[in-house]
Design a protein around this motif. Sequence first.
Motif, PDB file in Angstrom:
ATOM      1  N   ASN A 210       4.379  12.422   0.294  1.00 38.44           N
ATOM      2  CA  ASN A 210       3.481  11.898   1.347  1.00 38.44           C
ATOM      3  C   ASN A 210       3.091  10.857   0.849  1.00 38.44           C
ATOM      4  OD1 ASN A 210       3.708  14.181   3.609  1.00 38.44           O
ATOM      5  ND2 ASN A 210       2.281  14.433   2.823  1.00 38.44           N
ATOM      6  N   GLY A 211       2.898  10.085  -0.246  1.00 43.60           N
ATOM      7  CA  GLY A 211       2.559   8.578  -0.702  1.00 43.60           C
ATOM      8  C   GLY A 211       2.494   7.639  -0.112  1.00 43.60           C
TER       9      GLY A 211
ATOM     10  N   LEU B  81      -8.710   3.958  -1.003  1.00 43.94           N
ATOM     11  CA  LEU B  81      -8.190   5.228  -0.448  1.00 43.94           C
ATOM     12  C   LEU B  81      -7.266   5.608   0.825  1.00 43.94           C
ATOM     13  CD1 LEU B  81     -11.905   3.969   1.235  1.00 43.94           C
ATOM     14  CD2 LEU B  81     -11.455   6.045  -0.693  1.00 43.94           C
ATOM     15  N   ALA B  82      -6.452   4.722   0.965  1.00 42.06           N
ATOM     16  CA  ALA B  82      -5.117   5.315   1.617  1.00 42.06           C
ATOM     17  C   ALA B  82      -4.019   6.211   0.814  1.00 42.06           C
ATOM     18  CB  ALA B  82      -4.993   3.769   2.134  1.00 42.06           C
TER      19      ALA B  82
ATOM     20  N   LEU C  33       0.160  -9.593  -2.506  1.00 38.21           N
ATOM     21  CA  LEU C  33       0.548  -9.130  -4.176  1.00 38.21           C
ATOM     22  C   LEU C  33      -0.318  -8.428  -4.885  1.00 38.21           C
ATOM     23  CD1 LEU C  33       1.481 -13.293  -4.618  1.00 38.21           C
ATOM     24  CD2 LEU C  33       2.320 -11.802  -4.662  1.00 38.21           C
ATOM     25  N   LEU C  34      -1.820  -8.100  -4.201  1.00 42.98           N
ATOM     26  CA  LEU C  34      -2.830  -7.271  -4.854  1.00 42.98           C
ATOM     27  C   LEU C  34      -2.379  -6.813  -5.228  1.00 42.98           C
ATOM     28  CD1 LEU C  34      -6.066 -10.393  -4.244  1.00 42.98           C
ATOM     29  CD2 LEU C  34      -4.690  -9.873  -6.310  1.00 42.98           C
ATOM     30  N   PHE C  35      -2.128  -5.833  -3.244  1.00 38.83           N
ATOM     31  CA  PHE C  35      -1.909  -4.248  -3.473  1.00 38.83           C
ATOM     32  C   PHE C  35      -0.742  -3.971  -4.126  1.00 38.83           C
ATOM     33  CE2 PHE C  35      -4.108  -5.229   0.366  1.00 38.83           C
ATOM     34  CZ  PHE C  35      -5.598  -5.035   0.101  1.00 38.83           C
ATOM     35  N   LEU C  36       0.034  -5.187  -4.305  1.00 32.54           N
ATOM     36  CA  LEU C  36       1.771  -5.001  -4.997  1.00 32.54           C
ATOM     37  C   LEU C  36       1.676  -4.503  -6.350  1.00 32.54           C
ATOM     38  CD1 LEU C  36       4.394  -3.676  -5.023  1.00 32.54           C
ATOM     39  CD2 LEU C  36       5.478  -6.551  -5.306  1.00 32.54           C
ATOM     40  N   SER C  37       0.112  -5.870  -6.929  1.00 31.36           N
ATOM     41  CA  SER C  37      -0.078  -5.211  -8.428  1.00 31.36           C
ATOM     42  C   SER C  37      -0.821  -4.169  -8.946  1.00 31.36           C
ATOM     43  CB  SER C  37      -0.915  -6.281  -8.673  1.00 31.36           C
ATOM     44  OG  SER C  37      -2.482  -5.997  -8.597  1.00 31.36           O
ATOM     45  N   LEU C  38      -1.539  -2.929  -8.092  1.00 35.60           N
ATOM     46  CA  LEU C  38      -2.072  -2.738  -8.164  1.00 35.60           C
ATOM     47  C   LEU C  38      -1.453  -0.859  -8.512  1.00 35.60           C
ATOM     48  CD1 LEU C  38      -4.738  -1.637  -5.029  1.00 35.60           C
ATOM     49  CD2 LEU C  38      -4.983  -2.618  -7.336  1.00 35.60           C
TER      50      LEU C  38
ATOM     51  N   THR D 231       0.602  -1.394   0.305  1.00 37.20           N
ATOM     52  CA  THR D 231       0.418   0.286  -0.324  1.00 37.20           C
ATOM     53  C   THR D 231       0.864   1.076  -0.023  1.00 37.20           C
ATOM     54  OG1 THR D 231      -1.995  -1.089   1.427  1.00 37.20           O
ATOM     55  CG2 THR D 231      -2.308   1.258   0.994  1.00 37.20           C
ATOM     56  N   ALA D 232       2.159   1.242   0.402  1.00 40.74           N
ATOM     57  CA  ALA D 232       3.149   2.282   0.980  1.00 40.74           C
ATOM     58  C   ALA D 232       3.546   2.512  -0.769  1.00 40.74           C
ATOM     59  CB  ALA D 232       3.768   1.989   1.706  1.00 40.74           C
ATOM     60  N   ARG D 233       4.105   1.363  -1.622  1.00 40.64           N
ATOM     61  CA  ARG D 233       4.212   1.679  -2.790  1.00 40.64           C
ATOM     62  C   ARG D 233       3.253   2.305  -3.557  1.00 40.64           C
ATOM     63  NH1 ARG D 233       5.464  -0.009  -8.530  1.00 40.64           N
ATOM     64  NH2 ARG D 233       7.436  -0.719  -8.288  1.00 40.64           N
ATOM     65  N   LEU D 234       1.919   1.841  -3.107  1.00 41.09           N
ATOM     66  CA  LEU D 234       0.946   2.315  -4.422  1.00 41.09           C
ATOM     67  C   LEU D 234       1.179   3.916  -4.191  1.00 41.09           C
ATOM     68  CD1 LEU D 234      -1.263   1.864  -5.955  1.00 41.09           C
ATOM     69  CD2 LEU D 234      -3.136   1.349  -3.679  1.00 41.09           C
TER      70      LEU D 234
END
Length: 314
Positions: free
Chosen positions: A27-28, A187-188, A57-62, A16-19
Motif C-alpha cells: 500500500n505504500g 508522514l504520508a 528531488l529532495l523527496f526522491l532522495s529520501l 512520495t509514492a516511491r518513498l
Amino acid sequence: MKVALFLCLFAASLSTARLGHLICQKNGWKAGFLVFLSAPFLLEFLKFETEAFAYPLLFLSLSFVLEKGWKNKAAALALASTATLIWPGSAIYFIAFIPYMLPLVFPVVAAAAAFPSKALFLLSRLAPSSANESAWLGGGIAFQGGLMLGIYGFFSKKARKLLPLAVFFGALAFTNPKFTALLSPVLAASLATGIQEFKWLKPLAYGVLAGMLAFSPIVVATLYDPTQADVSIVKAAVMEAQGETIYNDWSTGHMIEYYGGNPRNKAGGTSHFDCPGPCLVLTRKPPSGCKAMAVEPGSRGLRLYDCPTSPHQA
C-alpha cells in the motif's frame, strides 16, 4: 508558469509514492495521494519559488538514502546536491541523512568549518525570520492536518526506519512553519503503512482526504500565488526598469527574474530597499516619499512605486 508548478507537484507526489512503496510494498504507493492530506504540501506548489522545483528531488532522495548499498546512498547525495543548487535550503538534507550514513557527519562538519559564514547563515534560516513566524511556534505541526494520522504508522515496524527523518523534519516544522512541507512525505509514507497495518485507519484517512480534496479548488482559487494580476505588474515592472535593479519584496524575486528582470531581493529572508537614488520599488507595503505608478495593482496590495530616494516603508 502554472504548468511548471503543476509538474513539480506531480513529480513530488510520485517521489512520495516511491518513498511509501519502499516502506510498504503493498500500500505504500498510496502515500503519493495521502500526502495531499497536508495543506502546506499543496500550498508550496502554488507559489513561484525555487523550493517547488527542489522538492521533487529532495523527496526522491529520501527513498534512496533508506535503501542499502553505496550506489543508493550516492544517488541520494547527488539528488540533494542538485536540489541545493536550485534551493540552498536543501543543504539541511545532508544533516537529515546522517542517521542513515554515519560517515557523512565528517564532511558535514568539515564543510561547516570551511565555510562558517554559510553554515551560520543556513542555521539562521532554520529559525523563524519574523515575529509572525515566531508566533506560530508549533504551527508547522498543526498545519499538517489529517496527515498527522501518520503518527499511527510508526507503531508498525516497517515505518520505524522513517523515525529519524520524522524527528528531524518534525523539529524543523515545529520551530519554523516554513519547513512544514518537508515533513509531509515522511508522514504520508508512515500513514500508508498504518493503513495496511490498522484497518480502522483506512476509512478515517480516506474520509479526511476526500473532504480536503473537495475544498482544494477553493484553496487554490483564494490562495494561489502568483495571481494573473501579480504576473501583469511584474511584467510591467521589468519593462519599466529596462535592465535596472527592481527593489522588491523577496516573494516576487524569482518571478521578476523569470521575466528577465533584475530583482534586489529573492529566496526569502529580509527584503532590502537600499537604492542609492531614483529607483523602482515593487512592494505590498507602501513606502514613504514614493509615488504609486499608474499600473494595475497585484494581489494583496502589490504595487509599483517610483521612488526619488531610498524608500522607507511604513
